[in-house]
Structures are given as structure tokens and as C-alpha cells.
Scaffold this motif. Structure first.
Motif, PDB file in Angstrom:
ATOM      1  N   ASP A 164     -12.865 -15.635   6.969  1.00  0.00           N
ATOM      2  CA  ASP A 164     -12.630 -17.267   7.419  1.00  0.00           C
ATOM      3  C   ASP A 164     -12.284 -17.319   8.740  1.00  0.00           C
ATOM      4  O   ASP A 164     -11.319 -18.057   8.979  1.00  0.00           O
ATOM      5  N   LEU A 165     -12.759 -16.347   9.625  1.00  0.00           N
ATOM      6  CA  LEU A 165     -12.324 -16.574  11.156  1.00  0.00           C
ATOM      7  C   LEU A 165     -12.926 -18.070  11.719  1.00  0.00           C
ATOM      8  O   LEU A 165     -14.235 -18.275  11.743  1.00  0.00           O
ATOM      9  N   ASP A 166     -12.035 -18.901  11.981  1.00  0.00           N
ATOM     10  CA  ASP A 166     -12.304 -20.164  12.524  1.00  0.00           C
ATOM     11  C   ASP A 166     -12.149 -20.041  14.156  1.00  0.00           C
ATOM     12  O   ASP A 166     -11.167 -19.957  14.651  1.00  0.00           O
ATOM     13  N   VAL A 167     -13.525 -19.913  14.915  1.00  0.00           N
ATOM     14  CA  VAL A 167     -13.710 -19.916  16.112  1.00  0.00           C
ATOM     15  C   VAL A 167     -12.720 -20.765  17.009  1.00  0.00           C
ATOM     16  O   VAL A 167     -12.189 -20.693  17.963  1.00  0.00           O
ATOM     17  N   SER A 168     -13.053 -22.266  16.620  1.00  0.00           N
ATOM     18  CA  SER A 168     -12.330 -23.432  17.182  1.00  0.00           C
ATOM     19  C   SER A 168     -11.003 -23.396  17.293  1.00  0.00           C
ATOM     20  O   SER A 168     -10.348 -23.754  18.060  1.00  0.00           O
ATOM     21  N   MET A 169     -10.331 -22.798  16.012  1.00  0.00           N
ATOM     22  CA  MET A 169      -9.095 -22.665  15.680  1.00  0.00           C
ATOM     23  C   MET A 169      -8.460 -21.640  16.517  1.00  0.00           C
ATOM     24  O   MET A 169      -7.471 -21.704  17.189  1.00  0.00           O
ATOM     25  N   LEU A 170      -9.241 -20.518  16.704  1.00  0.00           N
ATOM     26  CA  LEU A 170      -8.728 -19.514  17.306  1.00  0.00           C
ATOM     27  C   LEU A 170      -8.587 -19.811  18.929  1.00  0.00           C
ATOM     28  O   LEU A 170      -7.720 -19.370  19.767  1.00  0.00           O
ATOM     29  N   ASN A 171      -9.604 -20.584  19.300  1.00  0.00           N
ATOM     30  CA  ASN A 171      -9.650 -20.859  20.753  1.00  0.00           C
ATOM     31  C   ASN A 171      -8.449 -21.914  21.163  1.00  0.00           C
ATOM     32  O   ASN A 171      -8.061 -22.193  22.424  1.00  0.00           O
ATOM     33  N   SER A 172      -7.990 -22.609  20.069  1.00  0.00           N
ATOM     34  CA  SER A 172      -7.111 -23.584  20.374  1.00  0.00           C
ATOM     35  C   SER A 172      -5.503 -23.068  20.364  1.00  0.00           C
ATOM     36  O   SER A 172      -4.697 -23.409  20.695  1.00  0.00           O
ATOM     37  N   ILE A 173      -5.473 -21.849  19.855  1.00  0.00           N
ATOM     38  CA  ILE A 173      -4.095 -21.118  19.567  1.00  0.00           C
ATOM     39  C   ILE A 173      -3.638 -20.453  21.079  1.00  0.00           C
ATOM     40  O   ILE A 173      -4.486 -19.762  21.914  1.00  0.00           O
ATOM     41  N   LYS A 174      -2.331 -20.814  21.490  1.00  0.00           N
ATOM     42  CA  LYS A 174      -1.886 -20.293  22.759  1.00  0.00           C
ATOM     43  C   LYS A 174      -1.588 -18.764  22.471  1.00  0.00           C
ATOM     44  O   LYS A 174      -0.561 -18.643  21.661  1.00  0.00           O
ATOM     45  N   LEU A 175      -1.926 -17.831  23.325  1.00  0.00           N
ATOM     46  CA  LEU A 175      -1.771 -16.526  23.062  1.00  0.00           C
ATOM     47  C   LEU A 175      -0.580 -15.887  24.002  1.00  0.00           C
ATOM     48  O   LEU A 175      -0.818 -15.870  25.093  1.00  0.00           O
TER      49      LEU A 175
END
Length: 250
Positions: A164-175
Motif C-alpha cells: 500500500d505504498l502511496d508515492v504521493s503521500m510519501l513525497n509529502s512527508i517531511k523527513l
């Protein structure tokens, strides 16, 4: 118009949801909270929250600090959690392997799963830990406490082999960087996940704690998706002396 049974069912479900949310708020706060604080976080009236809290206290799931009048989670939840730990099928499967690996390398082995209750990012939970002889580092998250996947080896492999890896959500997360070695660029992290899919394991090279080095591998189901992950963790020099290949093949 709803009949009486439907009405009672909807009210009961709402009350249960409120009670669960109150306990989750206290869990994530990691400290005692007052009624006003809980109500603000929950977005409910203080009178409503008070009734929920009073019910949880009377049933032993929360306590009130008599000096501060604030509330916390009780040990009854801890005992229920220990019951889950004993009975969990994943833990029963992983425990003998984790203990064997910890004994072989004399290092700490963590068993983790994805925390699917979190919707604000990708989190993992350590569900079991086997300790070797080397205990110099505080090298693990508390059992049962959520932590971000991006800065640890088990979290990386759980993400890399998730369904369920959501690329758009991952790109929005501040690391947020924990150390100078933490991957804090989203594009670089995506490349890291791709590399993990290729080689089959993930590393934490001092990304969460200086001096700490972890080698994580996924436990895959028949569809090639991770159901849990194991990591061997310790001082960087110690882990590297074992050899990453020897660890992942163990």
C-alpha cells in the motif's frame, strides 16, 4: 425515523470510539493529561470527555493523579498488552528465530510490523526483542510504541515490500533528520526503497542514533509482501565485523 435498537447501536459505537480515542490520545501524549487537554485534542465538550474518562477510570483502564487531578493509562492495559504479546501468532513464529540470531551474533534482534493505525505517515512497531550480550547502546524503540519507518532498517524494508505504498503521500512527508546520516530528501529515500527491493535488505547506518548500525530483512508472504521485519542492531564496528551477508543469510 430510526428504531430504538438502531439508535442504541449507534450511540454505543460512538461511545466506544470516544473511549478508544481518549486512550490513544494519552498513549501518544506520553504523559498525564487533564480533561480540558483531552477535550481539546478530541474536539469534544469537556462534560462528554469527563463521562468517558470516568467510565474508563471506574473500569480500571485509566487512573487519576490525586495531586495534579490529571489522568493516565493504567497497568490494566499493560497486562492486556502482555496477553497479546504472549498470544500473537507473529511473535510465536518469530521468537525462536530472533533468539537464535541474537545468540549467534550476541547482538539485539528486533521484530517489527507496520503500525497501520497511523494515517499521517508510515510507522512501525517493535513487537518483540531478543537481546544478545552487547547492550552498550540504547538501540531500540520501546516495544509497542510507534516510530517513523524512514530512519530505521525494519521500517525501510516494511515500506519497500508493502502493498500500500502511496508515492504521493510519501513525497509529502517531511523527513526530519535525527542525525547527519538520516536520509531527509524524499527523492533520495525513494531511491533507497528501490535499492532495498533489489538487494532484499535495508540498513540503518547511524540514521537514527550515532554509533548505531542495523541490518533489517523482511519476512514475506506468498505474494512477496512484508508481514513483519527483523533487524540485527548494535555498534557499527561490531555489526560490520559480523558481515552483512552473514547476517542476512542467518
Amino acid at each position: 425515523m430510526r428504531d430504538a435498537s438502531t439508535y442504541r447501536e449507534s450511540v454505543n459505537i460512538t461511545a466506544v470510539e470516544r473511549a478508544l480515542k481518549v486512550m490513544e490520545i494519552l498513549y501518544h501524549a506520553d504523559r498525564e493529561l487533564g480533561i480540558k487537554e483531552i477535550a481539546t485534542e478530541l474536539g469534544e465538550h469537556q462534560s462528554t470527555v469527563y463521562r468517558v474518562v470516568a467510565t474508563l477510570v471506574s473500569n480500571g483502564y485509566m487512573y487519576q493523579n490525586k495531586e495534579s487531578s490529571k489522568y493516565g493509562l493504567s497497568y490494566k492495559l499493560y497486562m492486556l498488552g502482555r496477553k497479546v504479546e504472549r498470544d500473537s501468532s507473529l511473535i510465536r513464529i518469530a521468537q525462536p528465530y530472533a533468539e537464535k540470531i541474537a545468540g549467534e551474533f550476541k547482538e539485539t534482534v528486533n521484530v517489527a510490523v507496520r503500525d497501520t493505525s497511523r494515517t499521517d505517515g508510515y510507522y512501525a512497531i517493535t513487537i518483540y526483542q531478543a537481546r544478545g550480550n552487547n547492550r552498550a547502546l540504547n538501540i531500540s524503540e520501546s516495544i509497542g510504541v510507534s516510530y517513523e519507518c524512514y530512519s530505521c532498517s525494519v521500517g525501510k524494508v516494511l515500506m519497500a515490500f508493502s502493498d500500500d505504498l502511496d508515492v504521493s503521500m510519501l513525497n509529502s512527508i517531511k523527513l526530519e533528520p535525527y542525525t547527519e546520516y538520516t536520509i531527509s530528501d524524499n527523492k533520495e529515500f525513494m531511491k533507497e526503497l528501490e535499492a532495498i527491493r533489489t538487494c532484499g535488505y535495508g540498513l540503518d547506518n547511524q540514521e537514527r542514533e550515532m554509533g548505531l548500525y542495523c541490518v533489517g530483512v523482511p519476512v514475506l508472504d506468498k505474494y512477496g509482501k512484508a508481514v513483519m521485519a527483523l533487524s540485527v542492531s548494535g555498534y557499527k564496528n561490531s555489526i560490520q565485523s559480523h558481515g552483512v551477508y552473514n547476517i542476512i543469510m542467518s
